[in-house]
Design a protein around this motif. Structure first.
Motif, mmCIF file in Angstrom:
data_model
loop_
_atom_site.group_PDB
_atom_site.id
_atom_site.type_symbol
_atom_site.label_atom_id
_atom_site.label_comp_id
_atom_site.label_asym_id
_atom_site.label_seq_id
_atom_site.Cartn_x
_atom_site.Cartn_y
_atom_site.Cartn_z
ATOM 1 N N GLU A 19 13.895 7.256 6.462
ATOM 2 C CA GLU A 19 14.536 5.986 6.291
ATOM 3 C C GLU A 19 13.547 4.823 5.934
ATOM 4 O O GLU A 19 14.154 3.859 5.715
ATOM 5 C CB GLU A 19 15.272 5.878 7.351
ATOM 6 N N LEU A 20 12.186 5.224 6.229
ATOM 7 C CA LEU A 20 11.333 4.156 6.219
ATOM 8 C C LEU A 20 10.716 3.774 4.640
ATOM 9 O O LEU A 20 9.842 3.113 4.429
ATOM 10 C CB LEU A 20 9.858 4.290 7.255
ATOM 11 N N CYS A 21 11.264 4.795 3.656
ATOM 12 C CA CYS A 21 10.665 4.708 2.536
ATOM 13 C C CYS A 21 10.927 3.188 1.945
ATOM 14 O O CYS A 21 11.957 2.990 1.785
ATOM 15 C CB CYS A 21 11.305 5.789 1.659
ATOM 16 N N VAL A 22 9.863 2.588 1.713
ATOM 17 C CA VAL A 22 10.245 1.381 0.946
ATOM 18 C C VAL A 22 9.434 1.195 -0.516
ATOM 19 O O VAL A 22 8.374 2.144 -0.773
ATOM 20 C CB VAL A 22 9.314 0.122 1.660
ATOM 21 N N PRO A 56 1.508 4.546 1.973
ATOM 22 C CA PRO A 56 1.480 5.464 2.976
ATOM 23 C C PRO A 56 1.942 6.769 2.375
ATOM 24 O O PRO A 56 2.335 7.150 1.504
ATOM 25 C CB PRO A 56 2.472 4.991 3.969
ATOM 26 N N ASP A 57 1.482 7.742 3.323
ATOM 27 C CA ASP A 57 1.628 9.128 3.120
ATOM 28 C C ASP A 57 3.215 9.287 3.637
ATOM 29 O O ASP A 57 3.601 9.170 4.841
ATOM 30 C CB ASP A 57 0.687 9.939 3.888
ATOM 31 N N TRP A 58 4.155 9.452 2.606
ATOM 32 C CA TRP A 58 5.498 9.270 3.102
ATOM 33 C C TRP A 58 6.169 10.711 3.708
ATOM 34 O O TRP A 58 7.304 10.597 4.541
ATOM 35 C CB TRP A 58 6.484 9.150 1.736
ATOM 36 N N SER A 59 4.968 11.696 3.564
ATOM 37 C CA SER A 59 5.526 13.057 4.293
ATOM 38 C C SER A 59 5.370 12.804 5.822
ATOM 39 O O SER A 59 5.792 13.397 6.595
ATOM 40 C CB SER A 59 4.986 14.149 3.748
ATOM 41 N N ARG A 60 4.629 11.672 6.296
ATOM 42 C CA ARG A 60 4.284 11.586 7.479
ATOM 43 C C ARG A 60 5.291 10.620 8.303
ATOM 44 O O ARG A 60 5.083 10.316 9.562
ATOM 45 C CB ARG A 60 2.977 11.300 7.861
ATOM 46 N N LEU A 61 6.143 10.137 7.488
ATOM 47 C CA LEU A 61 6.978 9.037 7.992
ATOM 48 C C LEU A 61 8.297 9.383 7.763
ATOM 49 O O LEU A 61 8.653 10.416 7.191
ATOM 50 C CB LEU A 61 6.896 7.682 7.109
ATOM 51 N N PRO A 62 9.358 8.793 8.637
ATOM 52 C CA PRO A 62 10.850 9.319 8.483
ATOM 53 C C PRO A 62 11.484 8.841 7.244
ATOM 54 O O PRO A 62 11.054 7.598 6.759
ATOM 55 C CB PRO A 62 11.568 8.738 9.597
ATOM 56 N N TRP A 100 0.994 -1.162 0.041
ATOM 57 C CA TRP A 100 0.011 -0.075 0.065
ATOM 58 C C TRP A 100 1.031 1.396 -0.130
ATOM 59 O O TRP A 100 2.010 1.088 0.143
ATOM 60 C CB TRP A 100 -0.778 -0.037 1.517
#
Lengths: 648, 217
Positions: free
Chosen positions: B114-117, B106-112, B104
């Motif tokens: 380094e978690l970008c997958v 996610p809203d990458w702006s709300r996550l750090p 899915w």
């Protein structure tokens, strides 16, 4: 089993006069607070430690003593800066039972990988990505995916590391949030009773996805509703939007808190956050409530209807154009995510519990009066208030529901009845305006918790033990002889019951020495019940119970896995046969593939699983009551402490 | 001297037994030598569960939620371990989740950061080309291959969209899941061949030719 009290290390009451009677004696306030932190068995085995030292050292000592008591091992992390603040819901004292239950819930809802990461975070406190990957031996990508899932659902928060803005991001999980998963059916059902099917589906979607934008929610819910409607009808977006706005107005849904910037000096994009100007490391993570916009609906116009999903091609083409248009246009509320406001639901549950308690203790009309009072104070009462704002009898009279037309003097009589009731649900705080009345929320919760404890003792040990328990709750400290006399139970049986309760830690033994040398023959031994520690103990028992229930259900499912799979396959075959129009003989032939004993086994399995599931729901109601009581007492204490009480 | 009291009566203790409540002549319960049993017999039966419409509705809700969460992309399964030899059919079986992609977005702006997958798109773009292909493809061949694939994908986009919707609808009905998966697999990859008919050729030669009475054509 003989109870041989141990000598030494006992608290001495040297400051008390030698001829003090039982009623004067009681543990001083600061000791009472201290004893709430140690599990009660240790109080009985080792006595309470009279050390005027700071909370940290007390906890370390308690940790050393606690190792014998397996279900209450207290795990601790250390705080460095306010991201690791004690006050947040990311409280560090998590018992083994809580962690076990959280693990089971995570496993059921998100799979084993997330469960492993989640329990590791819960046990170990804040950690960064690499540490997690190394210590759990999971590939980095899986760790990232799990953390994304946990953050999406609000079970995990991230913040800058301990060594300042330059260090890697640290994550910590929230035990409390994971435990909320147990209560999802109750939230959804409440939304249904308040706002109908639309409200129910909205809350269900938002709960399942963690957080969603308003446009997304509206589209998905409209589609789902349309799917359940008859042919040719579909759900208007506007109806869903109105249900959504009602939920937001009554604060059941709120915006997600803006994400705190980490490491960079850039200010966050939403202008309304009050906490951004300071350096990120020194501010606590913004809660949803800190955003003044948290209940403001975004200005989006969503026009359209829900789409029914069909397998036929013509409707697909009909809507094909519209669908493409809907998907491609952005609805203008990107970045504004909504989540379920659990605290508001808890407030609602608490009000419901008080109202039903009044209804069962007094009568329906009194409960309606209390319901009116609570409804009027919904918005003015903060979540941690001990009582509602004072309401005058005139206001109450005006706001009563129209089908409950009672005259004014009758209302006054009811109010005075409520005030005089020993349960103290309602209190009188003044005489202006026909009498100013408040609902004593905190006292009501305490009474409800007390009733729960008494009922637990009654169901497990019988009504006479319950009588002893209630007696000790009222009279605080009693000697053995006095217990026998007041409870009117013969000595032998009273002694037996007392020792059974003592062995279950529902009752504690308190020593009062008469002489400075603590000679046992010249010491009073008093039995006592402390409501708060006992409530905590029962809460841990409840967590353990739910975890056991889940494990048993998993075991039962695993035992009968083969049979379940077979029945699922047969149902699938039956459904496809029916869809393609088969004759009844073929259907019966397929049905007979499951033999009668297998059918019986399946029935029994379904029955067991249903029982286990509804037991979980029921235990969760008790968990809610006890948690609310403990939380309200804790905030009351903090309020008192901040007010400048001596000791602590 | 210390042993004087032993053997006489119950033994002397430093405090008065009567104070604690054990009178003279009372017999104490027997001492236990082993831990209490795992399922001790209950003296009182527990109170029966609550029943009612509300309770049953919440029960149904709970079971539905549990079933639904298994189908959501938040349920993370480990990728199946690779088999010993890379097989030809692997390229066409993309139904399994992969470790390195997330199902899915996610809203990458709300996550750090380094978690970008990488986000896995089941319809539309393929994930980055497989390791095999990056090794040494001839430039021309790859272009042609990707062009062919995008064309096929576009064709399939309508099909798989429709079938994805169907899929979502059927998640609410637990019964037809198994059936649906089979149906899906046949459509998912970009060949015209139905997967279940694909023959690895491994079973070839297993039949014995010894007693062949009938003629082969």
């Amino acid at each position: 089993m003989t109870e041989e009290p141990m000598r030494g290390n006992r608290r001495s009451f040297r400051h008390l006069p030698q001829n003090s009677t039982n009623s004067d004696v009681g543990p001083p306030a600061y000791q009472r607070g201290w004893s709430a932190n140690i599990p009660s068995c240790n109080a009985q085995l080792f006595g309470k430690i009279n050390l005027p030292v700071s909370a940290e050292i007390r906890c370390v000592v308690a940790l050393a003593i606690t190792c014998v008591w397996d279900s209450e091992v207290v795990l601790r992390g250390f705080s460095r800066n306010s991201f690791h603040d004690l006050k947040g819901c990311f409280a560090k004292h998590m018992t083994a039972q809580e962690v076990r239950l959280c693990g089971l819930l995570l496993q059921e809802h998100f799979g084993e990988v997330v469960e492993r990461i989640g329990t590791h975070l819960l046990r170990g406190g804040a950690q960064n990505l690499r540490t997690i990957a190394n210590e759990t031996n999971t590939p980095l990508d899986l760790v990232k995916k799990s953390l994304c899932v946990l953050v999406q659902h609000g079970a995990c928060e991230f913040g800058s590391g301990r060594r300042g803005p330059g260090s890697p991001v640290e994550y910590r999980a929230s035990c409390e949030r994971v435990l909320r998963v147990l209560r999802y059916p109750r939230y959804i059902y409440t939304a249904k009773t308040l706002y109908g099917d639309t409200g129910e589906l909205i809350v269900e979607e938002v709960l399942q996805r963690g957080h969603m934008t308003m446009s997304n929610t509206v589209k998905t819910v409209a589609d789902r509703l349309t799917h359940n409607m008859e042919e040719g009808r579909s759900m208007e977006y506007s109806e869903v939007v109105s249900a959504f706005s009602k939920l937001v107005e009554t604060h059941f849904l709120q915006r997600c808190p803006p994400v705190a910037e980490m490491g960079t000096a850039a200010t966050s994009t939403t202008p309304a956050t009050p906490s951004t100007p300071a350096a990120p490391a020194s501010t606590s993570p913004p809660t949803a409530e800190s955003n003044p916009d948290c209940y403001k609906l975004p200005h989006v116009t969503l026009i359209g209807r829900g789409k029914r999903r069909r397998s036929s091609d013509d409707s697909e083409e009909q809507r094909g154009g519209k669908k493409a248009k809907m998907d491609s246009e952005s609805c203008g509320d990107e970045g504004i995510y909504w989540l379920v406001n659990f605290e508001r639901f808890h407030q609602h549950f608490r009000d419901q519990a008080i109202i039903s308690a009044v209804a069962s203790k007094l009568d329906q009309t009194s409960s309606e009066i209390v319901r009116t009072m609570l409804r009027m104070s919904e918005v003015t009462t903060t979540q941690t208030a001990a009582y509602t704002q004072p309401l005058s009898a005139n206001e109450i009279f005006r706001s009563l529901p129209p089908n409950y037309s009672i005259s004014r003097p009758i209302l006054d009589q009811y109010l005075s009845l409520l005030v005089d009731d020993p349960m103290e649900f309602v209190g009188k705080s003044g005489d202006s305006g026909g009498g100013m009345y408040v609902v004593n929320l905190q006292r009501a919760l305490a009474n409800l918790a007390r009733a729960t404890l008494e009922s637990v003792v009654q169901e497990r040990f019988g009504s006479r033990s319950a009588r002893i328990f209630r007696l000790l709750l009222r009279k605080r400290h009693l000697e053995q002889k006095q217990v026998e006399d007041f409870a009117m139970i013969p000595a032998k049986e009273a002694k037996d019951m007392l020792y059974t309760l003592l062995s279950e830690n529902l009752v504690q033994l308190q020593e009062i020495p008469k002489t400075p040398d603590h000679a046992p023959s010249r010491t009073f031994y008093l039995y006592t019940v402390n409501q708060l520690p006992t409530a905590r103990l029962l809460l841990q028992h409840c967590y353990k119970t739910v975890a056991n229930l889940i494990e048993r259900r998993l075991f039962e499912t695993k035992e009968n896995k083969r049979l379940l799979e077979k029945s699922q396959r047969i149902e699938a075959i039956l459904a496809s046969l029916q869809a393609s129009g088969a004759e009844p003989e073929q259907l019966t032939e397929v049905e007979e593939m499951i033999t009668a004993p297998e059918r019986q086994q399946l029935e029994a399995l379904r029955h067991h699983i249903n029982k286990l599931d509804s037991t979980e729901n029921q235990v969760d109601e008790t968990v809610f009551l006890l948690e609310s009581y403990i939380f309200s007492t804790k905030t009351k204490r903090e309020r008192g402490r901040e007010g400048g009480e001596p000791g602590g | 001297m210390a042993g004087r009291g032993r053997g006489r009566g119950r033994g002397q203790m430093t405090f008065n037994l009567e104070d604690v409540g054990i009178g003279r002549g009372d017999s104490l319960p027997p001492t236990t030598f082993k831990p209490s049993p795992l399922f001790p017999p209950m003296p009182v039966q527990p109170v029966p569960l609550q029943t009612g419409e509300e309770v049953e509705y919440m029960l149904a809700l709970k079971q539905e939620l549990r079933a639904a969460t298994k189908t959501l992309p938040f349920y993370i399964r480990r990728a199946a371990p690779k088999r010993d030899v890379d097989r030809y059919s692997d390229k066409y079986q993309s139904g399994e989740p992969k470790d390195s992609t997330i199902e899915w977005s996610p809203d990458w702006s709300r996550l750090p950061k380094e978690l970008c997958v990488k986000v896995r798109e089941p319809r539309g773009k393929r994930p980055t080309p497989q390791v095999k292909r990056t090794k040494k493809p001839l430039v021309g061949k790859e272009e042609i291959l990707t062009k062919l694939e995008t064309l096929e994908k576009k064709e399939e986009a309508v099909n798989s969209e429709e079938e994805q919707d169907e899929e979502k609808k059927k998640t609410n009905e637990e019964e037809e899941q198994a059936d649906e998966e089979d149906y899906e697999e046949d459509f998912e990859e970009d060949t015209d061949y139905i997967m279940s008919y694909f023959d690895n050729g491994e079973e070839f030669g297993g039949d014995s030719d010894d007693n062949m009475d009938e003629a082969t054509y």
